[in-house]
Design a protein around this motif. Structure first.
Motif, PDB file in Angstrom:
ATOM      1  N   UNK A   1      -4.407  -0.421   7.933  1.00 60.93           N
ATOM      2  CA  UNK A   1      -4.883   0.823   7.326  1.00 60.93           C
ATOM      3  C   UNK A   1      -5.747   1.612   8.310  1.00 60.93           C
ATOM      4  N   UNK A   2      -6.621   0.904   9.037  1.00 57.90           N
ATOM      5  CA  UNK A   2      -7.494   1.584  10.004  1.00 57.90           C
ATOM      6  C   UNK A   2      -6.705   2.072  11.214  1.00 57.90           C
ATOM      7  N   UNK A   3      -5.776   1.255  11.707  1.00 55.01           N
ATOM      8  CA  UNK A   3      -5.008   1.613  12.904  1.00 55.01           C
ATOM      9  C   UNK A   3      -4.081   2.793  12.664  1.00 55.01           C
ATOM     10  N   UNK A   4      -3.585   2.924  11.433  1.00 57.58           N
ATOM     11  CA  UNK A   4      -2.648   4.007  11.121  1.00 57.58           C
ATOM     12  C   UNK A   4      -3.324   5.186  10.438  1.00 57.58           C
ATOM     13  N   UNK A   5      -4.640   5.140  10.364  1.00 59.35           N
ATOM     14  CA  UNK A   5      -5.367   6.248   9.733  1.00 59.35           C
ATOM     15  C   UNK A   5      -5.109   7.546  10.501  1.00 59.35           C
ATOM     16  N   UNK A   6      -4.684   8.559   9.787  1.00 56.58           N
ATOM     17  CA  UNK A   6      -4.391   9.845  10.414  1.00 56.58           C
ATOM     18  C   UNK A   6      -3.005   9.934  11.001  1.00 56.58           C
TER      19      UNK A   6
ATOM     20  N   UNK B   1       0.843  -1.194   0.000  1.00 55.11           N
ATOM     21  CA  UNK B   1       0.000   0.000   0.000  1.00 55.11           C
ATOM     22  C   UNK B   1       0.878   1.244   0.000  1.00 55.11           C
ATOM     23  N   UNK B   2       0.361   2.307  -0.611  1.00 55.53           N
ATOM     24  CA  UNK B   2       1.070   3.584  -0.598  1.00 55.53           C
ATOM     25  C   UNK B   2       0.926   4.291   0.746  1.00 55.53           C
ATOM     26  N   UNK B   3       0.059   3.756   1.618  1.00 55.12           N
ATOM     27  CA  UNK B   3      -0.202   4.396   2.911  1.00 55.12           C
ATOM     28  C   UNK B   3       0.880   4.098   3.936  1.00 55.12           C
TER      29      UNK B   3
ATOM     30  N   UNK C   1       1.045  10.033  10.702  1.00 53.77           N
ATOM     31  CA  UNK C   1       2.086  10.427   9.752  1.00 53.77           C
ATOM     32  C   UNK C   1       3.101   9.286   9.697  1.00 53.77           C
ATOM     33  N   UNK C   2       2.834   8.310   8.846  1.00 56.34           N
ATOM     34  CA  UNK C   2       3.652   7.099   8.808  1.00 56.34           C
ATOM     35  C   UNK C   2       5.058   7.390   8.303  1.00 56.34           C
TER      36      UNK C   2
END
Length: 755
Positions: free
Chosen positions: A655-660, A585-587, A662-663
């Protein structure tokens, strides 16, 4: 000369001939010399009897000095409070689950069962087993374990009047009070008190609560077989509860179960012919206490296990309450994990009409690698369905998620291949399926997934990790030496428990047992640049009397940073180009590994970002029997490997845990990929009809062919495949001192993880 004069002369001559000390150690005056003066039989016996008299006098004094105290704190049991990391209350538990019953409500044969295993002389003794007490005091004083040898009267006194502390002082009080209780109370009343105060596990105090918890009946309806199991259970309720006991626990409780019945025959309380007809009756499934439905019961289970481990506390002492326990669990991440499992697995299963789906169990653990905090955990669909947490179970193998440990051990020990070349991510190995390992006393030739040949035949370690090639890692662990790989595994966080396949190449495929917390520890340590991470679910724990020592979650360097960062860099390849591509993922930037065990009885996906390490596992467990069964066919599909449901759950949760958030990118400036080597032929996999390709003479590595320099990727290969610039280090900056070139790009094909 008269007779008297002659005698005196004779004595004088004898005295002149006599040496300074006689043979018996006496001097001229017939006295002992040296240390013998202090040790004569008379003195030894006198001292012994004197000490006995003093002991008896002290016992008599204690008898009159020590009074029967009031009932202990368990009679006014407090609650244990469990909170999430943000301080909100998750659950309260601790209300006494006890119903007092009179002895006539317990069948005579069931009473005899308890007497047979605990205290056969109960109706004849004076309430104390002096030899047992002496043995217990000696064991306690010398640190050889907990005191034992107590009679039923002593156990009743301990349960009703005293604490569970294993100290010499408490043992002496127990002895004196037991003597008084035996004189004051009738034996039947003592037996009734014992049965009503004992802790049986499952939160059940007393025979009536235990009857309901284990067999769903009142105590008056218990059969002898059921009573014999409850009597056997008392020694270790947590370990002997059939619902979650290990194989060893089940063997031990069966030994005690049979011991109950055999002792009853010896006592004359059971006919031998009837005893031979009696069979063990399995208890019913346990039910969670109100308020502990869903994941709460599993989280409490994990917290209790850690609390007891850190305080050496019994289950009964924990149930006595008074604890305020704050968990590391982040309620938002916990909700995200539960939703991911529901969306990516449970919603696709038909547990009622599809037998394979009814066997599916899932477990997961998510850890912050910087602190070691377990921020989310999934134990199963609920304790009413499956009592033991799937996140904590150790009866399944981790499969190929163990392979990075083998690579870490190779790098850490600077191991070499059979032809004496360093093992690095760019080292070459033969990827032929069923290729016999070279250099091992134990023959081994594992098959690759779908019996594919890789590398034709040579491939890099990076490629072998990307596609989880069994034949390569089987040879690598021989080159590393299995005992070194095991040592590295333990350094990283795995447990040295019974079942490790010592010195066997099969260890490379993850044939030992482990749970999701252990594998999270291994990968968190890699994520934390080699600093040892010990996952912990407890943030803090307070009690008015007892002390709690928190787990040291982040320790010293377990392996070098270079080793850890190199393995992480290799595992980013698994996500970018290998069997873990489903989570790309790009996230975030991720590194990870898939794992699927033999016969597909379990499937794992273990991966991490710089912020979060998460292990997701699936287990095939036949309902009712606990037998390990295949996951193939889950949700009506085919083989359910680590790259399927576990990877999908991992991605959805992450994805949900790291939402918001700044990875970040991995800082892999210390990664060392080794000198680039070019495979002699194409690296694309091929089917192996026979799987009997002979190994290379070197056993593991071939030098490139004269035309090897002609085999290279196109200039645009790294761009078209999405691979990072091989001239840059993991930090994204050019590093001329490090060789981190990616191996040649393989032709695309359907990725599959290996056993």
């Amino acid at each position: 000369m008269g007779r008297a004069d002659a005698r005196r002369a004779q004595q004088q001559r004898s005295a002149r001939r006599s040496p300074r000390g006689s043979a018996d150690g006496k001097g001229r005056a017939g006295k002992r010399t040296g240390i013998r003066r202090f040790f004569t039989w008379k003195k030894i016996l006198g001292t012994f009897f004197g000490l006995m008299l003093l002991g008896m006098a002290a016992l008599v004094g204690l008898y009159f000095y020590v009074d029967e105290p009031d009932p202990n704190a368990e009679a006014t049991l407090q609650s244990n409070t469990y909170k999430y990391a943000d301080g909100t209350i998750m659950a309260r538990e601790g209300k006494m689950n006890r119903e007092i019953v009179t002895l006539d409500k317990v069948p005579q044969e069931v009473r005899n069962a308890f007497i047979a295993i605990e205290n056969k002389s109960f109706y004849e003794d004076q309430g104390v087993d002096f030899m047992g007490v002496a043995r217990g005091l000696f064991n306690t004083a010398t640190g050889r374990g907990k005191a034992g040898g107590s009679t039923i009267t002593q156990q009743y006194v301990k349960n009703f009047y005293l604490t569970q502390d294993q100290t010499a002082t408490r043992k002496v009080k127990e002895l004196v009070i037991s003597l008084k209780v035996d004189q004051r109370m009738k034996k039947d009343d003592i037996l009734a008190g014992y049965l009503n105060t004992s802790y049986f596990g499952r939160g059940a105090y007393g025979i009536q609560a235990a009857s309901q918890a284990y067999y769903g009946v009142d105590s008056s309806k218990l059969t002898l077989e059921q009573g014999a199991y409850l009597a056997a259970l008392l020694q270790a309720p947590s370990d002997y509860d059939w619902a979650n006991a290990s194989e060893r626990g089940k063997k031990l409780v069966m030994i005690r179960f049979n011991g109950v019945l055999d002792n009853m025959v010896e006592m004359g309380a059971l006919d031998k012919a009837k005893r031979d007809t009696l069979k063990f009756q399995e208890p019913v499934k346990p039910k969670p206490a109100p308020g502990l439905e869903g994941q709460k019961g599993y989280l409490k289970q994990a917290a209790d296990a850690e609390l007891r481990r850190q305080t050496d506390m019994s289950a009964a002492e924990l149930q006595a309450g008074g604890w305020e326990i704050v968990l590391n669990i982040d309620p938002k991440k916990q909700a995200a994990l539960e939703k991911a499992v529901d969306d990516e697995l449970e919603s696709k299963l038909d547990r009622k009409d599809r037998p394979v789906d009814a066997s599916v169990q899932a477990g997961a653990t998510s850890v912050d690698p910087k602190t070691g905090a377990i921020v989310a955990m999934y134990g199963g669909t609920g304790m009413a369905d499956h009592w033991a947490s799937n996140a904590l179970r150790t009866d399944y193998q981790p499969g190929s998620t163990f392979k990075p440990v083998v690579l870490a051990s190779a790098l850490e020990t600077k191991a070499v291949t059979q032809d004496k070349k360093p093992i690095t991510p760019n080292a070459l190995y033969d990827g032929t399926s069923k290729r016999p390992v070279v250099g091992s006393k134990i023959p081994f030739n594992p098959q690759n997934q779908d019996n594919k040949n890789y590398g034709d035949p040579m491939m890099t370690v990076q490629e072998a990790t990307n596609y989880s090639v069994n034949s390569v890692y089987a040879q690598m662990i021989v080159d590393v030496k299995p005992q070194n790989a095991k040592k590295t595994a333990i350094q990283l966080g795995m447990k040295d428990r019974e079942g490790w396949p010592e010195d066997k190449p099969a260890m490379s495929l993850g044939t030992m047992s482990a749970n999701t917390v252990e594998m999270a520890a291994v990968y968190a340590t890699l994520d934390n640049h080699g600093k040892k991470v010990t996952p912990s679910i407890i943030k803090s724990a307070k009690h008015s009397v007892r002390a709690f020592q928190k787990v040291e979650s982040v320790g010293s360097q377990a392996i070098t940073r270079e080793t850890a960062d190199t393995v992480t860099k290799v595992l980013t390849g698994v996500v970018n180009d290998g069997s873990g591509k489903a989570v790309k993922s790009s996230a975030y930037e991720a590194a990870g590994k898939t794992g699927t065990t033999e016969s597909n009885v379990s499937a794992w996906f273990t991966a991490y970002t710089p912020e979060l390490v998460t292990v997701v596992a699936m287990f095939g467990e036949e309902p009712g029997t606990g037998k390990q069964v295949t996951l193939t066919g889950t949700a009506g599909g085919g083989r359910a490997g680590g790259s399927s449901f576990p990877a999908e759950i991992w991605k959805s949760y992450t994805l949900a845990a790291l939402k918001g958030v700044n990875t970040a990118k991995f800082d892999l400036s210390e990664a060392e990929m080794g000198a680039v080597q070019t495979p002699s032929r194409s690296s694309s996999p091929s089917n192996s009809p026979s799987g009997s390709t002979s190994p290379s003479p070197s056993g593991s590595q071939l030098s490139p062919s004269p035309d090897a320099s002609k085999v290279s990727p196109s200039p645009d290969a790294s761009k078209s495949s999405g691979k990072p610039d091989p001239t840059k280090s993991g930090s994204g900056k050019p590093d001329p001192t490090k060789s981190s070139a990616s191996p040649p790009v393989l032709p695309p094909f359907q990725q599959q993880d290996q056993p």
